[in-house]
Design a protein around this motif. Structure first.
Motif, PDB file in Angstrom:
ATOM      1  N   ARG A  76      36.835  54.860  37.971  1.00 43.09           N
ATOM      2  CA  ARG A  76      38.201  55.539  37.953  1.00 43.09           C
ATOM      3  C   ARG A  76      38.541  55.255  36.268  1.00 43.09           C
ATOM      4  O   ARG A  76      38.102  54.386  35.547  1.00 43.09           O
ATOM      5  N   GLU A  77      39.624  55.970  35.998  1.00 45.20           N
ATOM      6  CA  GLU A  77      40.164  56.118  34.559  1.00 45.20           C
ATOM      7  C   GLU A  77      40.927  54.711  34.268  1.00 45.20           C
ATOM      8  O   GLU A  77      40.731  54.237  33.181  1.00 45.20           O
ATOM      9  N   GLU A  78      41.551  54.148  35.258  1.00 45.22           N
ATOM     10  CA  GLU A  78      42.012  52.920  35.052  1.00 45.22           C
ATOM     11  C   GLU A  78      41.045  51.811  35.060  1.00 45.22           C
ATOM     12  O   GLU A  78      39.947  51.838  35.573  1.00 45.22           O
ATOM     13  N   GLU A  79      41.355  50.665  34.309  1.00 46.55           N
ATOM     14  CA  GLU A  79      40.369  49.452  33.921  1.00 46.55           C
ATOM     15  C   GLU A  79      40.975  48.239  34.259  1.00 46.55           C
ATOM     16  O   GLU A  79      42.107  47.987  34.247  1.00 46.55           O
ATOM     17  N   ASN A 113      34.123  49.964  33.888  1.00 41.74           N
ATOM     18  CA  ASN A 113      35.561  49.766  33.673  1.00 41.74           C
ATOM     19  C   ASN A 113      36.155  48.662  34.216  1.00 41.74           C
ATOM     20  O   ASN A 113      37.322  48.434  34.309  1.00 41.74           O
ATOM     21  N   TYR A 148      45.841  45.285  34.354  1.00 42.81           N
ATOM     22  CA  TYR A 148      45.216  46.673  34.961  1.00 42.81           C
ATOM     23  C   TYR A 148      45.846  47.725  34.264  1.00 42.81           C
ATOM     24  O   TYR A 148      47.291  47.769  33.887  1.00 42.81           O
ATOM     25  N   GLY A 149      45.091  48.510  33.760  1.00 36.24           N
ATOM     26  CA  GLY A 149      45.733  49.805  32.971  1.00 36.24           C
ATOM     27  C   GLY A 149      44.753  50.997  32.608  1.00 36.24           C
ATOM     28  O   GLY A 149      43.479  50.876  32.866  1.00 36.24           O
ATOM     29  N   THR A 150      45.338  51.766  31.637  1.00 39.98           N
ATOM     30  CA  THR A 150      44.498  52.650  31.051  1.00 39.98           C
ATOM     31  C   THR A 150      44.309  52.695  29.745  1.00 39.98           C
ATOM     32  O   THR A 150      45.434  52.654  29.009  1.00 39.98           O
ATOM     33  N   LEU A 155      49.559  48.463  32.591  1.00 40.20           N
ATOM     34  CA  LEU A 155      50.480  48.829  33.591  1.00 40.20           C
ATOM     35  C   LEU A 155      51.092  47.512  34.473  1.00 40.20           C
ATOM     36  O   LEU A 155      52.217  47.328  34.707  1.00 40.20           O
ATOM     37  N   THR A 190      46.654  46.657  41.945  1.00 40.87           N
ATOM     38  CA  THR A 190      46.151  47.948  42.501  1.00 40.87           C
ATOM     39  C   THR A 190      46.562  48.609  43.416  1.00 40.87           C
ATOM     40  O   THR A 190      46.451  49.721  43.789  1.00 40.87           O
ATOM     41  N   ASP A 193      50.149  52.608  43.211  1.00 43.12           N
ATOM     42  CA  ASP A 193      49.590  53.561  41.831  1.00 43.12           C
ATOM     43  C   ASP A 193      50.730  53.173  40.822  1.00 43.12           C
ATOM     44  O   ASP A 193      50.504  53.031  39.753  1.00 43.12           O
ATOM     45  N   ARG A 194      51.872  53.389  41.333  1.00 38.94           N
ATOM     46  CA  ARG A 194      53.175  53.424  40.422  1.00 38.94           C
ATOM     47  C   ARG A 194      54.241  52.846  41.144  1.00 38.94           C
ATOM     48  O   ARG A 194      54.777  53.575  42.225  1.00 38.94           O
TER      49      ARG A 194
END
Length: 582
Positions: A76-79, A113, A148-150, A155, A190, A193-194
């Motif tokens: 996934r894009e998030e790391e 990631n 946790y974030g991109t 985030l 996680t 998501d938002r």
């Protein structure tokens, strides 16, 4: 003429000398080659512990895969980034942090990631400044930050002490529970998501009008909205009477709600007579109550003491928050700002070390010159439970509601009741003494299997202006810092991993859900037996025994290992002396 090192030596001596030197060089080179990955990368090791402390079980890897990978297996894009707050060599030297560090390294080998970093926070404190809950918060070398974030955009994050990854009893570490602890943190970060902070509407509450940014009323809540956005929340409004029913035909506050805010309502919560005939009808306060109890929600309430709201107040009292609709004046600790003297109060912090507030702002308590929270035009709060200030929920010894004062006026303050004749608050309602201006009630559920605790919170302030821009936006006050830290701690972003990660592991000796036992602790022979559930016998049966070394065995083993090279060395010296002198 220079003497050669080989002068006078036999051919055989020369050959064996060259072979010996070559072997020494080869051994030194081999040692360096083996050591380099461990020295520079810290990810080369062999788990030789009988408990498998340095191994990550497949179940933990499966949890990480669900979090870090898409359905097709792609990352996934998030790391996830795990930051150990010390130098890597010191992390490895410490028995407790080393195990956690190698667990994280093992996971990072599997997932691109999932990142592991080591930062010495004492030498480079600014590197982790973004993770402080308040400007005075301290992050210690024993802390572990999981974010946790991109990319560079974080985030959400949590900070955990390395000690929390272990079970301690009688001041003695007896079991490692790192997989369960780390998995719980990852799931908490996680699971939404938002996360959304919903402002309740329909009762004249103060909310931000996103459809009309130029609305002058937005100035009241603009700083509060900025604070929530900075904390990673999306901001929405919610009318409790307009909630769409879920798939089961019942209205529920939405799953993405991490925070529910009731900010200065002017009208009471009520019921809808038109829906009385519907079996699925749920009142507004019942919706909030179910959100708190069924989804471990978090609610913030700011209430004007001048407005009586019986339904909302009764609901809050059931949650330990009893509003007293009198005006508090503090003649000792106040700010002169044109308002009535003593009504803009410089509050005191809760200095009890076991209190919820102290856990949030202990740095401010311990620093006498630190800024304080200011509250204006406030009533006060008492425990809705009376004494004691905690109670078990009916029918359960594992669910507790605990009331705790958050901010106080000084001991010189008093509260004043409304004089019906004059319409002003002039009648002293009690003796001088500390008044609670903001309080919190936490609902704690203890899982008897894992020992973990989950929480939901109701925070309340007896002031309509508690979340106002006038107070949050004043840099001389600590309001922004303390409110931000409080929200960070109460927001519904907490969950726990499956108990199998903690207790039902292959390395667990029984069904007590306490992680991997350490075999060098004082445990009986029975405790060293590994049991698993047998479907055939419908009972726990012994499958193998942990053959770890006892302390005596370790001493004997160490002595033997040391004696062998010592004996060889002594023999070599004796032979050399005899050949040369005897």
């Amino acid at each position: 003429m220079k003497n050669s090192w080989f002068t006078g030596k036999s051919t055989r001596t020369k050959i064996f000398t060259v072979i010996s030197i070559a072997l020494v060089v080869v051994m030194v080179a081999a040692t360096l080659l083996i050591s380099i990955p461990g020295i520079y990368y810290g990810n080369f090791y062999i788990d030789m512990t009988p408990e498998g402390l340095y191994s990550v079980r497949p179940l933990m890897m499966d949890v990480c895969e669900d979090i870090l990978c898409n359905e097709d297996g792609s990352p996934r894009e998030e790391e996830i980034t795990v930051i150990f707050c010390n130098d890597r060599d010191r992390i490895i030297q410490n028995t407790y942090t080393r195990v956690i560090y190698y667990m994280a390294i093992e996971i990072s080998k599997r997932f691109d990631n999932f990142n592991v970093e080591a930062i010495n926070v004492q030498m480079n404190p600014t590197a982790v400044a973004d993770y402080k809950t308040t400007s005075l918060s301290s992050i210690t070398p024993n802390d572990i930050i999981i974010s946790y974030g991109t990319g560079e955009r974080v985030l959400r994050y949590k900070i955990a002490s390395a000690d929390s990854f272990w079970h301690v009893g009688n001041k003695k570490v007896y079991a490692y529970d790192g997989e369960y602890k780390l998995a719980s943190i990852l799931l908490s970060l996680t699971m939404i998501d938002r996360p959304v902070a919903y402002f309740v509407t329909g009762h004249g509450e103060d909310v931000y009008d996103f459809e009309n940014p130029d609305n002058p009323e937005n100035a009241k809540t603009g700083t509060f909205v900025d604070l929530l956005t900075e904390r990673g929340f999306e901001i929405k409004t919610l009318n409790l009477n307009e909630i769409i029913e879920n798939s089961e035909g019942e209205p529920r506050i939405y799953d993405d709600c991490a925070l529910l805010i009731i900010n200065n309502p002017k009208e009471d919560f009520g019921t809808d007579p038109d829906k009385y005939g519907s079996l699925s009808y749920i009142s507004e306060t019942e919706l909030v109550d179910r959100y708190l109890t069924e989804t471990r929600g978090s609610v913030l309430v700011a209430k004007d003491y001048k407005i009586e709201l019986p339904i909302l107040e009764d609901f809050c009292r059931e949650w330990g928050i009893g509003f007293v609709n009198n005006l508090v004046k503090d003649p000792v600790s106040f700010i002169e700002n044109g308002s009535e003297e003593g009504t803009t109060i410089v509050t005191e912090y809760n200095d009890k070390t076991d209190s919820y507030g102290y856990g949030i702002y202990s740095e401010y308590v311990d620093l006498g010159t630190s800024p304080h929270v200011v509250i204006s035009d406030s009533g006060h709060i008492v425990s809705g439970f009376g004494e004691p200030i905690a109670k078990y929920e009916q029918g359960s010894a594992q669910i507790t509601r605990i009331y705790d004062s958050f901010l106080f006026s000084t001991a010189a303050s008093n509260d004043y009741a409304l004089n019906d004749l004059t319409g002003t608050y002039v009648d002293r309602a009690g003796e001088d003494g500390r008044r609670t201006l903001a309080a919190i009630c936490g609902r704690e559920i203890m899982d008897i299997d894992t020992g973990s605790r989950t929480h939901s919170y109701l925070f309340a302030a007896a002031s309509a202006d508690f979340f106002s821009s006038d107070l949050l936006g004043n840099a001389s006050y600590a309001n922004y810092d303390i409110v931000s830290a409080m929200i960070h701690n109460v927001a519904r972003l907490e969950t726990h991993a499956d108990s199998e990660l903690g207790g039902m592991s292959a390395n667990n000796s029984d069904d007590t859900f306490l992680g991997k036992y350490l075999v060098d602790t004082e445990i009986s022979e029975d405790d060293r037996v590994i049991r698993e559930w047998s479907e055939e016998k419908q009972m726990q049966v012994a499958v193998r025994t942990i053959y770890g070394l006892t302390m005596t065995e370790k001493i004997v083993y160490t002595v033997i290992i040391a004696l062998i090279p010592l004996a060889i060395a002594v023999t070599g010296v004796v032979v050399s002396i005899k050949r040369k002198y005897l």
